[in-house]
Motif scaffolding. Structure first.
Motif, PDB file in Angstrom:
ATOM      1  N   LEU A   9       0.828  -1.206   0.000  1.00 21.97           N
ATOM      2  CA  LEU A   9       0.000   0.000   0.000  1.00 21.97           C
ATOM      3  C   LEU A   9       0.862   1.255   0.000  1.00 21.97           C
ATOM      4  O   LEU A   9       0.624   2.191   0.743  1.00 21.97           O
ATOM      5  CB  LEU A   9      -0.941  -0.010   1.207  1.00 21.97           C
ATOM      6  CG  LEU A   9      -1.919  -1.181   1.247  1.00 21.97           C
ATOM      7  CD1 LEU A   9      -2.705  -1.170   2.534  1.00 21.97           C
ATOM      8  CD2 LEU A   9      -2.860  -1.120   0.065  1.00 21.97           C
ATOM      9  N   GLY A  10       1.844   1.305  -0.842  1.00 20.74           N
ATOM     10  CA  GLY A  10       2.663   2.494  -0.972  1.00 20.74           C
ATOM     11  C   GLY A  10       4.082   2.271  -0.503  1.00 20.74           C
ATOM     12  O   GLY A  10       4.363   1.398   0.304  1.00 20.74           O
ATOM     13  N   GLY A  11       5.015   3.079  -1.028  1.00 19.84           N
ATOM     14  CA  GLY A  11       6.412   2.962  -0.645  1.00 19.84           C
ATOM     15  C   GLY A  11       6.998   1.653  -1.134  1.00 19.84           C
ATOM     16  O   GLY A  11       6.378   0.877  -1.829  1.00 19.84           O
ATOM     17  N   ASN A  16       9.809   0.100   6.799  1.00 19.23           N
ATOM     18  CA  ASN A  16      10.052   1.516   7.050  1.00 19.23           C
ATOM     19  C   ASN A  16       8.907   2.373   6.542  1.00 19.23           C
ATOM     20  O   ASN A  16       9.109   3.305   5.780  1.00 19.23           O
ATOM     21  CB  ASN A  16      11.377   1.952   6.423  1.00 19.23           C
ATOM     22  CG  ASN A  16      11.845   3.274   6.971  1.00 19.23           C
ATOM     23  OD1 ASN A  16      11.432   3.702   8.040  1.00 19.23           O
ATOM     24  ND2 ASN A  16      12.702   3.942   6.237  1.00 19.23           N
ATOM     25  N   GLY A  17       7.683   2.049   6.933  1.00 16.08           N
ATOM     26  CA  GLY A  17       6.567   2.939   6.660  1.00 16.08           C
ATOM     27  C   GLY A  17       5.532   2.430   5.686  1.00 16.08           C
ATOM     28  O   GLY A  17       4.416   2.892   5.709  1.00 16.08           O
ATOM     29  N   SER A  18       5.864   1.505   4.814  1.00 16.39           N
ATOM     30  CA  SER A  18       4.882   1.020   3.862  1.00 16.39           C
ATOM     31  C   SER A  18       3.940   0.051   4.547  1.00 16.39           C
ATOM     32  O   SER A  18       4.369  -0.771   5.348  1.00 16.39           O
ATOM     33  CB  SER A  18       5.560   0.307   2.700  1.00 16.39           C
ATOM     34  OG  SER A  18       6.350   1.202   1.971  1.00 16.39           O
ATOM     35  N   GLY A  19       2.664   0.134   4.210  1.00 16.90           N
ATOM     36  CA  GLY A  19       1.706  -0.805   4.760  1.00 16.90           C
ATOM     37  C   GLY A  19       1.549  -2.021   3.863  1.00 16.90           C
ATOM     38  O   GLY A  19       1.742  -1.945   2.659  1.00 16.90           O
ATOM     39  N   VAL A  20       1.216  -3.146   4.465  1.00 16.73           N
ATOM     40  CA  VAL A  20       0.978  -4.372   3.724  1.00 16.73           C
ATOM     41  C   VAL A  20      -0.353  -4.930   4.195  1.00 16.73           C
ATOM     42  O   VAL A  20      -0.597  -5.040   5.395  1.00 16.73           O
ATOM     43  CB  VAL A  20       2.103  -5.399   3.950  1.00 16.73           C
ATOM     44  CG1 VAL A  20       1.797  -6.696   3.231  1.00 16.73           C
ATOM     45  CG2 VAL A  20       3.433  -4.844   3.496  1.00 16.73           C
ATOM     46  N   ALA A  21      -1.242  -5.264   3.243  1.00 21.73           N
ATOM     47  CA  ALA A  21      -2.574  -5.751   3.592  1.00 21.73           C
ATOM     48  C   ALA A  21      -2.820  -7.117   2.963  1.00 21.73           C
ATOM     49  O   ALA A  21      -2.234  -7.459   1.946  1.00 21.73           O
ATOM     50  CB  ALA A  21      -3.645  -4.770   3.114  1.00 21.73           C
ATOM     51  N   SER A  22      -3.723  -7.860   3.578  1.00 24.21           N
ATOM     52  CA  SER A  22      -4.161  -9.142   3.042  1.00 24.21           C
ATOM     53  C   SER A  22      -5.666  -9.242   3.252  1.00 24.21           C
ATOM     54  O   SER A  22      -6.151  -9.014   4.361  1.00 24.21           O
ATOM     55  CB  SER A  22      -3.446 -10.276   3.775  1.00 24.21           C
ATOM     56  OG  SER A  22      -3.959 -11.519   3.366  1.00 24.21           O
ATOM     57  N   ILE A  23      -6.402  -9.544   2.182  1.00 29.97           N
ATOM     58  CA  ILE A  23      -7.857  -9.673   2.254  1.00 29.97           C
ATOM     59  C   ILE A  23      -8.223 -11.093   1.823  1.00 29.97           C
ATOM     60  O   ILE A  23      -7.783 -11.557   0.778  1.00 29.97           O
ATOM     61  CB  ILE A  23      -8.559  -8.656   1.329  1.00 29.97           C
ATOM     62  CG1 ILE A  23      -8.179  -7.235   1.712  1.00 29.97           C
ATOM     63  CG2 ILE A  23     -10.072  -8.842   1.395  1.00 29.97           C
ATOM     64  CD1 ILE A  23      -8.650  -6.193   0.738  1.00 29.97           C
ATOM     65  N   THR A  24      -9.049 -11.756   2.622  1.00 29.28           N
ATOM     66  CA  THR A  24      -9.496 -13.102   2.297  1.00 29.28           C
ATOM     67  C   THR A  24     -10.999 -13.191   2.501  1.00 29.28           C
ATOM     68  O   THR A  24     -11.500 -12.796   3.547  1.00 29.28           O
ATOM     69  CB  THR A  24      -8.797 -14.142   3.190  1.00 29.28           C
ATOM     70  OG1 THR A  24      -7.391 -13.967   3.087  1.00 29.28           O
ATOM     71  CG2 THR A  24      -9.165 -15.548   2.759  1.00 29.28           C
ATOM     72  N   ARG A  42       4.583   0.139   9.651  1.00 25.60           N
ATOM     73  CA  ARG A  42       5.505   0.717  10.629  1.00 25.60           C
ATOM     74  C   ARG A  42       5.586   2.207  10.345  1.00 25.60           C
ATOM     75  O   ARG A  42       5.752   2.614   9.198  1.00 25.60           O
ATOM     76  CB  ARG A  42       6.873   0.053  10.473  1.00 25.60           C
ATOM     77  CG  ARG A  42       7.888   0.481  11.473  1.00 25.60           C
ATOM     78  CD  ARG A  42       9.135  -0.421  11.338  1.00 25.60           C
ATOM     79  NE  ARG A  42      10.184   0.055  12.184  1.00 25.60           N
ATOM     80  CZ  ARG A  42      11.222   0.759  11.750  1.00 25.60           C
ATOM     81  NH1 ARG A  42      11.335   1.043  10.467  1.00 25.60           N
ATOM     82  NH2 ARG A  42      12.136   1.152  12.579  1.00 25.60           N
ATOM     83  N   VAL A  43       5.475   3.002  11.377  1.00 30.69           N
ATOM     84  CA  VAL A  43       5.589   4.455  11.215  1.00 30.69           C
ATOM     85  C   VAL A  43       7.025   4.747  10.777  1.00 30.69           C
ATOM     86  O   VAL A  43       7.975   4.244  11.384  1.00 30.69           O
ATOM     87  CB  VAL A  43       5.257   5.185  12.536  1.00 30.69           C
ATOM     88  CG1 VAL A  43       5.425   6.685  12.375  1.00 30.69           C
ATOM     89  CG2 VAL A  43       3.852   4.847  12.994  1.00 30.69           C
ATOM     90  N   GLY A  53       9.244   4.489  13.891  1.00 28.28           N
ATOM     91  CA  GLY A  53       9.734   3.161  14.218  1.00 28.28           C
ATOM     92  C   GLY A  53       8.720   2.261  14.904  1.00 28.28           C
ATOM     93  O   GLY A  53       8.978   1.083  15.115  1.00 28.28           O
ATOM     94  N   VAL A  54       7.544   2.801  15.255  1.00 28.74           N
ATOM     95  CA  VAL A  54       6.525   2.003  15.939  1.00 28.74           C
ATOM     96  C   VAL A  54       5.759   1.168  14.918  1.00 28.74           C
ATOM     97  O   VAL A  54       5.275   1.680  13.916  1.00 28.74           O
ATOM     98  CB  VAL A  54       5.546   2.911  16.723  1.00 28.74           C
ATOM     99  CG1 VAL A  54       4.418   2.096  17.321  1.00 28.74           C
ATOM    100  CG2 VAL A  54       6.287   3.696  17.789  1.00 28.74           C
ATOM    101  N   SER A  55       5.670  -0.134  15.189  1.00 26.21           N
ATOM    102  CA  SER A  55       4.903  -1.028  14.313  1.00 26.21           C
ATOM    103  C   SER A  55       3.461  -1.104  14.803  1.00 26.21           C
ATOM    104  O   SER A  55       3.211  -1.006  16.006  1.00 26.21           O
ATOM    105  CB  SER A  55       5.505  -2.428  14.326  1.00 26.21           C
ATOM    106  OG  SER A  55       6.800  -2.399  13.800  1.00 26.21           O
ATOM    107  N   TYR A  56       2.533  -1.265  13.891  1.00 27.52           N
ATOM    108  CA  TYR A  56       1.128  -1.407  14.264  1.00 27.52           C
ATOM    109  C   TYR A  56       0.435  -2.338  13.284  1.00 27.52           C
ATOM    110  O   TYR A  56       0.930  -2.582  12.187  1.00 27.52           O
ATOM    111  CB  TYR A  56       0.422  -0.056  14.337  1.00 27.52           C
ATOM    112  CG  TYR A  56       0.400   0.710  13.034  1.00 27.52           C
ATOM    113  CD1 TYR A  56      -0.700   0.639  12.198  1.00 27.52           C
ATOM    114  CD2 TYR A  56       1.467   1.507  12.656  1.00 27.52           C
ATOM    115  CE1 TYR A  56      -0.733   1.330  11.005  1.00 27.52           C
ATOM    116  CE2 TYR A  56       1.441   2.205  11.465  1.00 27.52           C
ATOM    117  CZ  TYR A  56       0.350   2.115  10.651  1.00 27.52           C
ATOM    118  OH  TYR A  56       0.328   2.811   9.475  1.00 27.52           O
ATOM    119  N   SER A  57      -0.687  -2.885  13.712  1.00 32.62           N
ATOM    120  CA  SER A  57      -1.441  -3.781  12.833  1.00 32.62           C
ATOM    121  C   SER A  57      -2.932  -3.624  13.102  1.00 32.62           C
ATOM    122  O   SER A  57      -3.342  -3.130  14.147  1.00 32.62           O
ATOM    123  CB  SER A  57      -1.009  -5.233  13.039  1.00 32.62           C
ATOM    124  OG  SER A  57      -1.272  -5.632  14.363  1.00 32.62           O
TER     125      SER A  57
END
Length: 93
Positions: A9-11, A16-24, A42-43, A53-57
């Motif tokens: 989802l970008g980058g 280092n900041g790019s989001g990754v998504a999975s849809i099922t 990750r921010v 540097g903070v990771s989130y989900s």
């Protein structure tokens, strides 16, 4: 999107900041089917928010619902019928 793992989802760097998504989806992603969405990112380091540097989900489960036809379509259709009726009435007289 169903079953595609790790949708970027970008980058370019998920660490280092790019989001990754999975849809099922449970079956075909049609109305009344179940779905699962997972997203992690990750921010970016040096972010002005101070959370660099903070990771989130995010994880969501739900049911796909049918999207109703907007009221504007019904209003437009009834307006057209009214115009046709007026035009037919004027054509008679």
């Amino acid at each position: 999107w169903n079953g595609i793992n790790n949708i970027p989802l970008g980058g370019g760097d998920p660490d280092n900041g790019s989001g990754v998504a999975s849809i099922t989806c449970g079956n075909t992603c049609e109305a009344n089917d179940t779905f699962e969405l997972s997203y992690s990112a990750r921010v970016p380091d040096g972010d002005p928010s101070g959370f660099g540097g903070v990771s989130y989900s995010l994880y969501m489960e739900g049911v796909v619902s049918a999207v109703p036809v907007p009221a504007a379509v019904w209003l437009f259709g009834s307006g057209l019928l009214g115009l046709v009726a007026v035009a037919r009435r004027k054509a008679r007289y």
